[in-house]
Design an enzyme around this catalytic site. Structure first.
Site, PDB file in Angstrom:
ATOM      1  N   CYS A  80       0.832  -1.157   0.055  1.00 20.97           N
ATOM      2  CA  CYS A  80       0.219  -0.059  -0.107  1.00 20.97           C
ATOM      3  C   CYS A  80       0.810   1.105  -0.103  1.00 20.97           C
ATOM      4  O   CYS A  80       0.444   2.348  -0.742  1.00 20.97           O
ATOM      5  CB  CYS A  80      -0.958  -0.041   1.267  1.00 20.97           C
ATOM      6  SG  CYS A  80      -2.133  -1.123   1.010  1.00 20.97           S
ATOM      7  N   HIS A 182      12.162  18.930  34.223  1.00 20.52           N
ATOM      8  CA  HIS A 182      12.266  19.075  32.794  1.00 20.52           C
ATOM      9  C   HIS A 182      12.015  20.630  32.427  1.00 20.52           C
ATOM     10  O   HIS A 182      12.539  21.006  31.215  1.00 20.52           O
ATOM     11  CB  HIS A 182      11.589  18.051  31.925  1.00 20.52           C
ATOM     12  CG  HIS A 182      12.226  16.905  31.924  1.00 20.52           C
ATOM     13  ND1 HIS A 182      13.343  16.251  31.909  1.00 20.52           N
ATOM     14  CD2 HIS A 182      11.258  15.751  32.865  1.00 20.52           C
ATOM     15  CE1 HIS A 182      13.179  14.880  32.264  1.00 20.52           C
ATOM     16  NE2 HIS A 182      12.187  14.722  32.959  1.00 20.52           N
ATOM     17  N   ARG A 219       9.886   5.311  28.332  1.00 23.83           N
ATOM     18  CA  ARG A 219      10.758   6.240  28.844  1.00 23.83           C
ATOM     19  C   ARG A 219      10.005   7.024  29.986  1.00 23.83           C
ATOM     20  O   ARG A 219      10.393   7.329  31.143  1.00 23.83           O
ATOM     21  CB  ARG A 219      11.279   7.215  27.728  1.00 23.83           C
ATOM     22  CG  ARG A 219      12.007   8.620  28.381  1.00 23.83           C
ATOM     23  CD  ARG A 219      13.279   8.197  29.007  1.00 23.83           C
ATOM     24  NE  ARG A 219      13.269   7.999  30.576  1.00 23.83           N
ATOM     25  CZ  ARG A 219      14.052   8.064  31.329  1.00 23.83           C
ATOM     26  NH1 ARG A 219      15.349   7.989  31.053  1.00 23.83           N
ATOM     27  NH2 ARG A 219      13.861   8.115  32.568  1.00 23.83           N
ATOM     28  N   CYS A 223      10.296   7.235  34.300  1.00 19.79           N
ATOM     29  CA  CYS A 223       9.984   8.503  34.636  1.00 19.79           C
ATOM     30  C   CYS A 223       8.956   8.452  35.894  1.00 19.79           C
ATOM     31  O   CYS A 223       9.441   8.925  37.203  1.00 19.79           O
ATOM     32  CB  CYS A 223       9.723   9.902  33.985  1.00 19.79           C
ATOM     33  SG  CYS A 223      11.413  10.833  33.493  1.00 19.79           S
TER      34      CYS A 223
END
Lengths: 262, 106
Positions: A80, A182, A219, A223
């Protein structure tokens, strides 16, 4: 008297933005860095050379699976989608994307499994299985260097917002939200390791610690377990929403799949 | 699906020192780990690697459980003549893989 003074000082601190909860702010565009830039020269060298990057072993397997038509319909992915280098270029940069039939976003692994079920009448591959990681890595590698543009679809906005809420939300016995590390502390270290900004530019990626390729969901679950929270199951809508938020947060950064990380 | 990645320069000058890099897909299970129920996971590692240059063995190494998954092996040789490099990996449970590469020496 004393109490009043303490309250005044607290109010001043809050007004000045000294309280970390209120100071949580997004990373400025110019300051955004891929996890790659936090690595040692040795680890960077492993990622940069396709003949030493172990992630390429999964890409090779994925290429074979792309052409494999051993299912009821006798159709392979290639029947496809033809040449992946053309048809799949830029796809990973747009995922997670909205699925009309399900009415919610799906990530690249889920899209591959939906395609298997809907068009090949095959069984979905288990999360983190070698075959699913290999196909995902092969598809995502076609977007290497393509700039991330996920989350632009207006239908995705409520899900991006939910992902953002989860990113800010404190959880687990350590009572940490994603943003506490973060967004707020990415320039620092945790037990000798760089914290990094958490931009998912290279998934699925090879972690030296895992000695294997792994997905973004793996991941994120790592955490959550690290913050001693109950991790969501693989495929949970909450994880996909968080993936979606992280990808939209990394908009404009190039895809590195298959990346290598310590 | 075992697969190998080989990096040998396609061309070299006679007498030039070249680097050969190989990466083999393998789990390298140490044999020291246990499952959640306490049973030992049997050892499954690559035990030997060798390289032949036009039929002559030029490099050999033994591998042990402390070596990480997907062993990456690199070594240097002097490019003496055009020809073929043959690589062999042998391991537990009848593991046996080969790969080859060609070089033109001018």
């Amino acid at each position: 008297m004393r109490f009043t003074r303490a309250r005044t000082i607290a109010a001043l601190l809050i007004a000045a933005g000294f309280v970390s909860d209120l100071a949580a702010s997004e990373i400025r565009q110019a300051e955004r860095r891929s996890g790659f830039s936090f690595m040692t020269p040795d680890t960077k060298a492993i990622q940069n050379d396709d003949t030493s990057n172990p992630g390429m072993l999964w890409v090779l397997d994925g290429e074979a699976l792309w052409k494999n038509n051993a299912n009821v319909t006798g159709k392979s992915c290639a029947d496809c989608h033809n040449e992946a280098s053309a048809s799949m270029k830029g796809v990973a940069a747009r995922y997670p994307a909205f699925d009309q039939a399900l009415g919610r976003p799906v990530d690249l692994e889920q899209r591959i499994n939906l395609c298997r079920v809907r068009h090949q009448q095959a069984t979905p591959l288990p999360y983190e299985s070698r075959d699913l990681l290999a196909l995902t890595a092969y598809v995502a590698k076609q977007s290497r260097g393509v700039v991330i543009e996920a989350g632009g679809d207006p239908q995705l906005q409520p899900f991006v917002a939910k992902g953002h809420d989860l990113f800010m939300h404190r959880q687990g016995q350590l009572n940490l939200g994603c943003a506490n590390c973060h967004d707020d502390n990415w320039d620092k270290h945790l037990a000798g390791s760089a914290i990094t900004q958490g931009h998912p530019t290279g998934y699925p990626l090879y972690r030296l610690e895992w000695q294997s390729l792994g997905s973004l969901q793996r991941r994120m679950r790592n955490c959550m377990i690290g913050a001693r929270a109950a991790a969501y199951d693989y495929g949970a809508p909450e994880l996909v929403e968080l993936e979606l938020y992280l990808m939209s947060r990394a908009r404009g950064m190039p895809i590195e799949t298959p990346a290598v990380r310590p | 699906m075992p697969s190998a990645l080989i990096n040998v320069p396609a061309k070299a000058k006679r007498g030039e020192i070249i680097e050969i890099k190989t990466l083999m897909s393998h789990i390298m299970e140490t044999g020291y780990r246990r499952t959640a129920t306490g049973e030992i996971i049997p050892r499954d590692i690559v035990t030997s690697f060798s390289c032949r240059y036009n039929g002559v063995e030029i490099f050999r190494m033994d591998l042990f459980p402390a070596i990480a998954a997907n062993p990456f092996i690199s070594f240097f040789i002097v490019a003496a003549e055009s020809g073929k490099f043959e690589f062999d990996w042998i391991g537990d449970r009848g593991f046996s893989e080969t790969a080859s590469a060609f070089i033109t020496v001018e």
